[in-house]
Design an enzyme around this catalytic site. Structure first.
Site, PDB file in Angstrom:
ATOM      1  CG  ASP A   1      50.766  50.275  38.438  1.00 21.02           C
ATOM      2  OD1 ASP A   1      51.672  50.304  37.597  1.00 21.02           O
ATOM      3  OD2 ASP A   1      49.545  50.193  38.138  1.00 21.02           O
TER       4      ASP A   1
ATOM      5  CD  GLU B   1      50.595  52.275  34.250  1.00 20.53           C
ATOM      6  OE1 GLU B   1      50.122  51.152  34.055  1.00 20.53           O
ATOM      7  OE2 GLU B   1      51.196  52.927  33.381  1.00 20.53           O
TER       8      GLU B   1
END
Length: 758
Positions: free
Chosen positions: A375, A418
């Site tokens: 991430d 993300e």
């Protein structure tokens, strides 16, 4: 489609060929019948001509015989017979009748129109002639003899013989007229001159019934005429007449002895004279007539086949183009279904297929694989500071970095906003951790172009691997990655962590929660709020429930901590609030009386302006559609925040909830009295409802000290104009205790468990 088209084309070609074959067969039969009919007619004409020819000779020779019988003295003076014979020869035509010979029954010739110094021969000495004389003796009419070489004329002739008999039937004299073969054949040729133009290669023949050739046109071109005329015929014609001895006429096909070529022909029998008349043509004439008649149809069929082939190729080409377009569309649809439109990486669905294949291979062959989940750290700051377009550009740059650095057999997917997931086939936990360290270092040392500026980003990584000993499921491995990623974030970010031995249930919850949010399986369950004064339901609290893939309903207590660690509380609150407002609107439309609905909102939700604004927009929409005018009035929605969420600057908390209060939402504090209470927060925030913590309420049912604490909280709240709600009431004694203290509302299993609305 192409296969069906090809089958259809070849089917039509096969039908065309079959139709052409049937048409050819039909035409062959027709041409054969026409040719046979022509041959029958022409042969019948020749037979009539031959019959007339023989009858003429028979008539003249009969008249001569009658003269000889009526004048027996002439037989005694052969020298006086010559003028008589010459007159009869003139009747027949000297160019046709080469001579007239008279012989006694014993074969001795005694008179002839042929002038010769030689003694007249005795024909009994000539076997081939004598056999014919014997045949003539047995016949009552003209006998057509075999072709012989005349001993006086010295040429091949056809002897026409007639035995003259007296009244008692005794042979008296034999009349023989040798006929010139060339003249005889020429008469035949002239009689069928018209047929020659339509039937080239035509051949005519006169054959004795015993198979010996008498005459043929065209004249045979062979020096060995003795063999040609002296051999009994064994060809197709001879076989046809031999097989049908009583038939007056017929047809035949095959090779003939005269030239050995395949022929077709017709024959007519002249039984009176023991002669067969025949006419034949080469088999090629039938082929010629067949092709002349079939050529137009064949041209049309060829043109049809050509047009069919051209059409097939055009349609096949168009079909191929359409198939290519369909394949392109299918590929595009596959990419849309399996690839992320922003980065070009696999999406969850596409990665799921590769994960399943890798897992099946691992289960079957024991070859492990590893997962790397990472991430981007503080990615929200990029979206908030530079805009979502800049954030999308960063995601694209990160995707490009990954695609250029992973192995060919590895698969990369954009797993979330993300988040990225990398599948490493044939890898262990150690190799996966090393690969993750390389990716982390690559991202950390790559300058990202963001809004005209260059920034350095970091990422946090979680790693897990399938091992034969553990044989975890895909969901469990993903749960391990989630747990490891959370540890990397909690440990300061920009680092790689691997799963560190928690139970499968611990890391599986995070994965299950994410899937439930994505597939809209977070549901609002409603528990009634009851007025302790009269026992009426005055509102509901909406509690989050997770509905598993198997239909099991999981309470919030089992997943809210995981949601807090994974920063998923705001997504849960958004889904629950949407359902609650829809439920509230439907109830108002049905009853016309609004009731209070309490919604738990986390600090994670309230700190996101975009989520708060979306909640306000949705509330505005439902208020405008309600049957009751809510303009300027307090809304039935109550934002319920846990006391733990309020730790910090009270003014900062007020700024978070102020937009909702301005719209007409009310504020409630949950779990008041659980140990984190702050009278200062209650004092400074516009709280309308104060919910007393459940454990304290249950203790107050039998503990004077607890009752004193509840009484103190209730008294303080009333003095501040705050309505109190006792939580966790499970029996009548607790309800009576709270009512006796003066608590306004109650909530608990005593009145009902939370239920998911249909």
């Amino acid at each position: 489609m192409r296969r069906r088209l090809r089958r259809g084309y070849w089917g039509l070609v096969a039908l065309t060929v079959l139709f052409g074959a049937w048409l050819a067969w039909l035409n062959w039969q027709r041409q054969g019948e026409m040719l046979h009919s022509t041959l029958r007619v022409e042969t019948a004409f020749l037979a009539d001509a031959a019959t007339s020819y023989f009858e003429r000779y028979e008539s003249v020779m009969s008249a001569l015989g009658n003269d000889l019988l009526s004048r027996p003295e002439l037989l005694a003076t052969p020298d006086q017979l010559t003028p008589l014979l010459q007159r009869y020869r003139a009747l027949l035509g000297p160019e046709q009748a080469l001579a007239i010979n008279l012989s006694r029954p014993d074969g001795q010739m005694f008179a002839s129109t042929v002038v010769s110094k030689e003694k007249l021969p005795n024909l009994a000495a000539h076997h081939d002639i004598w056999s014919g004389i014997e045949q003539a003796t047995r016949m009552k009419s003209l006998e057509v003899g075999k072709a012989v070489y005349g001993p006086m004329l010295h040429r091949w002739v056809i002897p026409l013989r007639m035995m003259v008999k007296d009244a008692a039937g005794r042979p008296v004299v034999l009349i023989a007229v040798p006929v010139e073969l060339n003249e005889f054949l020429d008469r035949w040729r002239r009689s069928v001159a018209a047929a020659q133009h339509t039937m080239p290669g035509m051949s005519m023949a006169l054959i004795r019934s015993d198979g010996y050739l008498l005459a043929r046109w065209p004249t045979p071109q062979t020096p060995d005429l003795q063999r040609f005329y002296g051999t009994r015929r064994q060809g197709a014609l001879a076989a046809a007449t031999r097989d049908a001895p009583q038939a007056p006429s017929g047809l035949f096909d095959g090779k003939v002895d005269s030239d050995g070529t395949p022929r077709t022909g017709a024959w007519v029998r002249l039984p009176k004279y023991g002669v067969v008349v025949t006419m034949t043509v080469p088999k090629a004439v039938l082929w010629r007539d067949f092709w002349r008649a079939y050529w137009p149809a064949l041209s049309i069929l060829a043109l049809w086949t050509g047009l069919l082939t051209l059409t097939y190729r055009l349609v096949a080409r168009q079909t191929e183009r359409e198939s290519a377009q369909l394949r392109d569309r299918a590929e595009i649809m596959y990419r849309l279904a399996n690839q992320d439109s922003l980065t070009g990486l696999l999406n969850r669905r596409g990665m799921g297929e590769h994960l399943q294949r890798a897992h099946d291979r691992a289960q079957q062959d024991g070859i492990g694989y590893a997962l790397v989940l990472f991430d981007l750290d503080h990615f929200k700051l990029i979206n908030d500071g530079f805009g979502h377009a800049a954030g999308d550009a960063v995601l694209q740059q990160v995707a490009h970095l990954l695609q250029t650095r992973v192995r060919k057999e590895d698969h990369v997917a954009r797993w979330g906003g993300e988040e990225f997931l990398v599948l490493l086939p044939d890898s262990t936990l150690e190799t996966a951790r090393a690969a993750a360290e390389k990716m982390r270092d690559l991202i950390a040392h790559t300058r990202m172009s963001v809004g005209g500026a260059e920034l350095r980003l970091t990422a946090s990584f979680g790693v897990s691997a399938w091992e034969p000993a553990a044989r975890l499921t895909i969901a469990e491995l993903l749960g391990q990655c989630d747990s490891a990623l959370y540890n990397a974030k909690a440990g300061g970010r920009n680092r790689v962590r691997q799963f560190e031995g928690k139970s499968a249930q611990d890391y599986l919850r995070g994965f299950t929660l994410k899937r439930a949010i994505e597939y809209d399986r977070i549901r609002a369950a409603y528990q009634p709020l009851v007025s302790l004064a009269d026992g009426k339901v005055v509102g509901y609290e909406a509690l989050a429930r997770l509905v598993g893939e198997d239909g099991e309903v999981i309470p919030a207590g089992q997943f809210i901590d995981v949601a807090n660690r994974l920063r998923l509380e705001h997504r849960i609150d958004a889904r629950v609030s949407k359902q609650v407002m829809a439920h509230c609107s439907q109830r108002i439309e049905a009853t016309g009386a609004p009731m209070k609905y309490m919604i738990n909102c986390s600090a994670d939700f309230l700190s996101r302006p975009e989520d708060v604004q979306q909640l306000l927009d949705r509330a505005q929409h439902y208020c405008e559609s309600c049957a009751v005018d809510m303009t300027g009035r307090e809304k039935p929605m109550v934002i319920e925040i846990t006391e733990r969420q309020l730790i910090g600057d009270a003014e900062a908390v007020r700024k978070l909830v102020q937009p909702l209060i301005d719209f007409g939402f009310q504020l409630a504090v949950d779990d008041f009295g659980s140990g984190y209470s702050s009278y200062l927060y209650v004092l400074k925030l516009p709280v309308k409802y104060l919910k007393i913590e459940a454990e304290l309420v249950r203790e107050a049912a039998h503990s004077p000290r607890a009752q004193a604490m509840v009484r103190s909280i209730n008294s303080m709240a009333h003095e501040l104009g705050i309505l109190t709600i006792a939580e966790g009431i499970e029996d009548q004694a607790t309800a009576e205790a709270m009512r006796h203290i003066g608590v306004d509302w109650g909530q608990g299993y005593y009145w009902g468990r939370p239920e998911i609305s249909d």
